[in-house]
Design an enzyme around this catalytic site. Sequence first.
Site, PDB file in Angstrom:
ATOM      1  N   CYS A 115       0.811  -1.231   0.000  1.00  0.00           N
ATOM      2  CA  CYS A 115       0.000   0.000   0.000  1.00  0.00           C
ATOM      3  C   CYS A 115       0.841   1.275   0.000  1.00  0.00           C
ATOM      4  O   CYS A 115       0.326   2.361  -0.273  1.00  0.00           O
ATOM      5  CB  CYS A 115      -0.924   0.011   1.207  1.00  0.00           C
ATOM      6  SG  CYS A 115      -1.932  -1.462   1.293  1.00  0.00           S
ATOM      7  N   HIS A 257      -3.576   6.782   2.971  1.00  0.00           N
ATOM      8  CA  HIS A 257      -3.943   5.514   2.334  1.00  0.00           C
ATOM      9  C   HIS A 257      -5.315   5.105   2.861  1.00  0.00           C
ATOM     10  O   HIS A 257      -5.585   5.187   4.057  1.00  0.00           O
ATOM     11  CB  HIS A 257      -2.896   4.450   2.669  1.00  0.00           C
ATOM     12  CG  HIS A 257      -3.317   3.072   2.299  1.00  0.00           C
ATOM     13  ND1 HIS A 257      -3.795   2.769   1.050  1.00  0.00           N
ATOM     14  CD2 HIS A 257      -3.369   1.920   3.016  1.00  0.00           C
ATOM     15  CE1 HIS A 257      -4.109   1.487   1.015  1.00  0.00           C
ATOM     16  NE2 HIS A 257      -3.867   0.954   2.192  1.00  0.00           N
ATOM     17  N   ASN A 287     -10.042  -0.753  -0.093  1.00  0.00           N
ATOM     18  CA  ASN A 287      -8.588  -0.642  -0.072  1.00  0.00           C
ATOM     19  C   ASN A 287      -8.034  -1.114  -1.422  1.00  0.00           C
ATOM     20  O   ASN A 287      -8.132  -2.294  -1.756  1.00  0.00           O
ATOM     21  CB  ASN A 287      -8.048  -1.511   1.068  1.00  0.00           C
ATOM     22  CG  ASN A 287      -6.533  -1.474   1.178  1.00  0.00           C
ATOM     23  OD1 ASN A 287      -5.843  -0.926   0.314  1.00  0.00           O
ATOM     24  ND2 ASN A 287      -6.008  -2.062   2.232  1.00  0.00           N
TER      25      ASN A 287
HETATM   26  N1  ACO Z   1     -18.249  -9.462   8.749  1.00  0.00           N
HETATM   27  C1  ACO Z   1     -18.714  -9.727   9.977  1.00  0.00           C
HETATM   28  N2  ACO Z   1     -17.909 -10.024  11.016  1.00  0.00           N
HETATM   29  C2  ACO Z   1     -16.596 -10.070  10.783  1.00  0.00           C
HETATM   30  C3  ACO Z   1     -16.030  -9.810   9.506  1.00  0.00           C
HETATM   31  C4  ACO Z   1     -16.916  -9.504   8.474  1.00  0.00           C
HETATM   32  N3  ACO Z   1     -16.509  -9.232   7.218  1.00  0.00           N
HETATM   33  N4  ACO Z   1     -14.691  -9.923   9.589  1.00  0.00           N
HETATM   34  C5  ACO Z   1     -14.404 -10.234  10.858  1.00  0.00           C
HETATM   35  N5  ACO Z   1     -15.544 -10.323  11.584  1.00  0.00           N
HETATM   36  C6  ACO Z   1     -15.699 -10.641  13.011  1.00  0.00           C
HETATM   37  C7  ACO Z   1     -14.494 -11.360  13.587  1.00  0.00           C
HETATM   38  O1  ACO Z   1     -14.608 -12.747  13.394  1.00  0.00           O
HETATM   39  C8  ACO Z   1     -14.593 -10.974  15.056  1.00  0.00           C
HETATM   40  O2  ACO Z   1     -15.518 -11.793  15.662  1.00  0.00           O
HETATM   41  P1  ACO Z   1     -15.283 -12.293  17.201  1.00  0.00           P
HETATM   42  O3  ACO Z   1     -15.241 -11.043  18.017  1.00  0.00           O
HETATM   43  O4  ACO Z   1     -16.464 -13.140  17.445  1.00  0.00           O
HETATM   44  O5  ACO Z   1     -13.975 -13.020  17.175  1.00  0.00           O
HETATM   45  C9  ACO Z   1     -15.153  -9.568  15.020  1.00  0.00           C
HETATM   46  O6  ACO Z   1     -15.773  -9.413  13.728  1.00  0.00           O
HETATM   47  C10 ACO Z   1     -14.099  -8.491  15.198  1.00  0.00           C
HETATM   48  O7  ACO Z   1     -12.998  -8.783  14.353  1.00  0.00           O
HETATM   49  P2  ACO Z   1     -11.692  -7.874  14.317  1.00  0.00           P
HETATM   50  O8  ACO Z   1     -10.707  -8.487  13.383  1.00  0.00           O
HETATM   51  O9  ACO Z   1     -11.254  -7.583  15.718  1.00  0.00           O
HETATM   52  O10 ACO Z   1     -12.316  -6.555  13.701  1.00  0.00           O
HETATM   53  P3  ACO Z   1     -11.661  -5.147  13.574  1.00  0.00           P
HETATM   54  O11 ACO Z   1     -12.479  -4.164  14.237  1.00  0.00           O
HETATM   55  O12 ACO Z   1     -10.187  -5.179  13.901  1.00  0.00           O
HETATM   56  O13 ACO Z   1     -11.783  -4.878  12.011  1.00  0.00           O
HETATM   57  C11 ACO Z   1     -10.376  -4.895  10.049  1.00  0.00           C
HETATM   58  C12 ACO Z   1     -11.138  -5.725  11.074  1.00  0.00           C
HETATM   59  C13 ACO Z   1     -11.394  -4.080   9.285  1.00  0.00           C
HETATM   60  C14 ACO Z   1      -9.650  -5.838   9.112  1.00  0.00           C
HETATM   61  C15 ACO Z   1      -9.369  -3.975  10.757  1.00  0.00           C
HETATM   62  O14 ACO Z   1      -8.656  -4.702  11.724  1.00  0.00           O
HETATM   63  C16 ACO Z   1      -8.401  -3.289   9.833  1.00  0.00           C
HETATM   64  O15 ACO Z   1      -8.757  -2.431   9.065  1.00  0.00           O
HETATM   65  N6  ACO Z   1      -7.091  -3.614   9.952  1.00  0.00           N
HETATM   66  C17 ACO Z   1      -6.011  -2.890   9.263  1.00  0.00           C
HETATM   67  C18 ACO Z   1      -6.052  -2.981   7.759  1.00  0.00           C
HETATM   68  C19 ACO Z   1      -4.819  -2.316   7.157  1.00  0.00           C
HETATM   69  O16 ACO Z   1      -4.486  -1.208   7.468  1.00  0.00           O
HETATM   70  N7  ACO Z   1      -4.115  -3.047   6.313  1.00  0.00           N
HETATM   71  C20 ACO Z   1      -2.889  -2.529   5.766  1.00  0.00           C
HETATM   72  C21 ACO Z   1      -2.924  -2.346   4.372  1.00  0.00           C
HETATM   73  S1  ACO Z   1      -3.585  -3.705   3.479  1.00  0.00           S
HETATM   74  C22 ACO Z   1      -2.404  -4.220   2.313  1.00  0.00           C
HETATM   75  O17 ACO Z   1      -1.251  -3.960   2.429  1.00  0.00           O
HETATM   76  C23 ACO Z   1      -2.942  -5.058   1.167  1.00  0.00           C
END
Ligand code: ACO
Length: 330
Positions: A115, A257, A287
């Site tokens: 990214c 980003h 993204n």
């Molecule tokens: N729909 C419904 N529920 C979901 C989904 C979904 N699509 N995905 C995960 N959940 C659930 C999980 O299973 C979890 O359930 P649990 O509490 O029963 O275990 C709950 O939702 C919370 O999951 P988290 O992973 O803690 O959710 P979070 O709030 O962290 O959001 C996300 C996830 C959106 C991926 C976030 O962590 C994020 O944006 N991370 C950073 C992304 C980033 O910056 N990436 C870098 C660049 S990407 C690249 O280089 C290609």
Amino acid sequence: MSIVKSAVLGIGMAVPSKVLTNFDLEKMVETSDKWITERTGIKERRILEDEENISQYAIKASLEALERAKVSPEELNLIICATVTPDYLIPSLSVLVQEGIKAVNAGAFDLSATCSGFIYGLAVADQFIKNNPDWKILVIGAEALSRKTNWKDRTICVLLGDGAGAVVMGSSPEPEKRGIIDVFLGADGSQWTLLTLKGGGSCYPPFDKRLPEEEYYIKMQGREVFKVATRMMEKIALELLKRNSLTTDDIKLLVPHQANLRIIEYLRERLNLPKEKVYVNIHKYGNTSAASIPLALYEAEKEGKLKEGDLVLLVAFGGGFTFGGALLRW
Ligand code: ACO
């Protein structure tokens, strides 16, 4: 001696017309529009049709950038394409663009920095232009992330999209008023396992039975990546401002980003910026990795939020980890 600064002379973008909404995803995996909207800010993303390739969009974006810069393809000296999802491993995506736009005098290479790739590309172009002020360089961010998405994995498939953005860089006609002021590049390989695409590389070539099928797609431990992303993006923004004796008050527009609206909001609050000074289009594209910042710059300019001479801060973070920032006058 006059100062040479590199500047964006023209910008272009192109995204597939196929839209995949959160409601479409509800039918594919166990998720909801509510969860995706609240946790990420994404409402829809663009996805390549089966018969399309990202090179088509990289070419389209590049031709628009050239036209707006009033630079002909033959004038280009170099094409840098930031991508982790090229059409092929050989040839590079940049070479397909070189052929597609008939940039017969340009060298071409791909740059892999997830990214942060577009910022890395800008930094490389900046150095070349400082040494060769008459050079014109095309910097592209183009991704076909849908082709590396596991559509059964709800933790990743709701996040990613496809698209391409391109800028033509050259020396600034008015270096005091326009151009790149500073760039910041960084990497931290110590946590590489948090965001991976292992299959298909030379360690596990395609169809290698040692690796489970899911490893042929992008995998991310989102919660852990989130923590590092917020910390690093703030650090880069403050470092760039500090070392150029600027404050957040001086920024006209922050273009981060677009990975997650909550990351962007966290950054905005930490930098104490009002909402109108932070550009967001994640709701439309999700993204798009290396394409994210050029898509945002393009639309910010189109919407009149970015004008010539404005001080812009770009900040990115991605798998690897890689991170980067750029401070420029548009
Ligand atoms: N729909 C419904 N529920 C979901 C989904 C979904 N699509 N995905 C995960 N959940 C659930 C999980 O299973 C979890 O359930 P649990 O509490 O029963 O275990 C709950 O939702 C919370 O999951 P988290 O992973 O803690 O959710 P979070 O709030 O962290 O959001 C996300 C996830 C959106 C991926 C976030 O962590 C994020 O944006 N991370 C950073 C992304 C980033 O910056 N990436 C870098 C660049 S990407 C690249 O280089 C290609």
